[in-house]
Design an enzyme around this catalytic site. Sequence first.
Site, short mmCIF file in Angstrom:
data_model
loop_
_atom_site.label_atom_id
_atom_site.label_comp_id
_atom_site.label_asym_id
_atom_site.label_seq_id
_atom_site.Cartn_x
_atom_site.Cartn_y
_atom_site.Cartn_z
CE1 TYR A 220 0.87 0.35 4.48
CE2 TYR A 220 -0.01 -1.89 4.31
CZ TYR A 220 0.70 -0.93 5.01
OH TYR A 220 1.23 -1.23 6.24
CE LYS A 221 4.89 1.19 4.54
NZ LYS A 221 4.10 2.12 5.35
#
Length: 395
Positions: A220-221
Amino acid sequence: MSDFKERAEALDAADGLAALRELFILDDAVYLDGNSLGALPRHVPARMQDVITREWGALRIRSWDESGWWTAPERIGDRIAPLVGAAAGQIVVGDSTSVNVFKAVVAAARLAGDGRDEILVDASTFPTDGYIAGSAARMTGHRVVPVAPSGVPAALGPRTAAVLLNHVDYRTGRLHDLPGLTAAVHEAGALAVWDLCHSAGALPVGLDAHGVDLAVGCTYKYLNGGPGSPAYLYVAERHQAAFDSPLPGWTSHADPFAMTPGYEPADGSVRGRVGTPDILSMLALEAALDVWDGVPVDAVRAKSLALTDFFLECVAAYVPGGRVTPVTPAAHAERGSQVSLRCDDAEEVMGALIERGVVGDLRRPDVLRFGFTPLYVGFADAERAARILADVLAL
């Protein structure tokens, strides 16, 4: 300031990755928090609408076969593999980073064999990694030895089973020496486990080339998979036959639908699975990875370093002396894709920055953290962020 603005415009005009910004949903803010949550790729909502209405709504249970739901963990793992320098068949997607750290550390301790009862853990690691390593140690009868990454070679010994390290320090942005430390761990007869949360999608990793044993990472980064998107587990091919997961769930069984009471692990990366895949978030991640098609990781790394160099230069020129101190290393070989600045009143400063349209984040008590995601952050963003930081600190 006009000189820096002109340089930013010229750098953006020459940027071969600049067009990728249009693939994301962004607003007028300078978004420098992609190292916490990546921006949303434009095409993902339409893909998820199809997943929900057609694959789930119309096909229902048939989608496990007809829509490829069952094989998604390995298929998406193979999409991530080139971004971290791994051949196909070694990465499985699913569960959280914490769960995968647990699998990896316990499996590494078991692979190390008898007589090795110590697990070295990065003393500056993200807290959860330390918590999980402690639990894994209690479960396996090992003891945890906290050590700074630079101190790992000296701390290694005949009792070392595994070493858990972060590739990039989440607080300072320091890039640790994955090739050198992995080699030192192997020379001592131990296994190297790397956390790639702050490096995958921002810089070359080279898991296969450097002989990493196991690795974990979130999506999710820099991979833009969305909040809570599933993590991944890398198990080098040479270890897969002996990989003994502490969480032998039904979907990692050699014949999961036989529903037998005895556990027989599947071959390959599949044995890193546990339970039923998180299909909605997993397919959102799969769609998000489309933005990487044709994008060389080396080009991303080059832009990341240029962006962070430029931002640091602007900060030095704009910000009143003594108000901030960079804690991210200046040397390229030691820098990830973020800039961390120590600031006495960091919490108030970050709040003021966000109010003025510069979104970074805070690591208490005194660190301002700015993540540079090369797929959608430009040089004008870097200049604007430094200029507004200077304005806030001058108040």
